[in-house]
Scaffold this motif. Sequence first.
Motif: not given
Length: 256
Positions: A110-114, A214-217, A226-228
């Motif tokens: 549940h994080s991001t590189a953006f 954003a995660s899907q990107a 993995v998508e919950l």
Amino acid sequence: MSGINFFEKGEGQALVLLHGFCEIGAMWEDFANSLSDNFRVICPDLPGLAGSELSSDSLSMEEVAVILEEWMEEQDIQNPIVIGHSLGGYVTLALTELLGPKLKAIGLFHSTAFPDNEDKKGMRDRTVIFLNKHGVETFVTSFLPPLFPENRREELNQEIQTAISQAKKCSLEGLIAFTKAMRDRKDRREVLQNFAGGKLMIAGELDSAVPIEASQAHKTLVTDYVELAGTGHMGMVERKAETIEIVRNFCLKHSS
């Protein structure tokens, strides 16, 4: 000395679990108990949160990475797999930029590189004002429940209260320093893309902090996505057994 407080369990391949904002290392206790069958699981408190020292009133993700590098050297943590939740994921990426091939694999939970966009930066600024005005207890009591899906808050009330109780152990100075560090962090998509080891992303369909779009990107930037379904920002609580096995399987795949 790094001044990092931590607990560990098990032996073998090192697995470092980094907690998020308004969280402490103890949040990973059930993960550590289960995953210690396969790994040396180490769960630190980030600087200024719970038992770890904060040496100044400001921090950057880069500075936190340097502190953790020193701590890992002190504890003989070599070629670890590092997985971070939310803020812990931002720190994981800063560590990846610093240490590169010294890390075996990494994970964003549940994080991001953006980086933050302008709206999110404004929210961080308002958080600093709120913390200064109202303090830690009032802030964490209002901040944490919305991270869980509304339709499960009653069911997960005990877990939410535990999270709030742990969050109250964070210092005001630490929360303010990390709020600013999150606001000012840079774009690390290139760091993620260029890292040669295994790269896990666990995303929540209903995550209010990291939108699913954003995660899907990140799908093309990671090796394991993995998508919950029906899950918010706290998958390690909402889907504990399932996410423990996701982490275990990823680490087993990338620990050889």
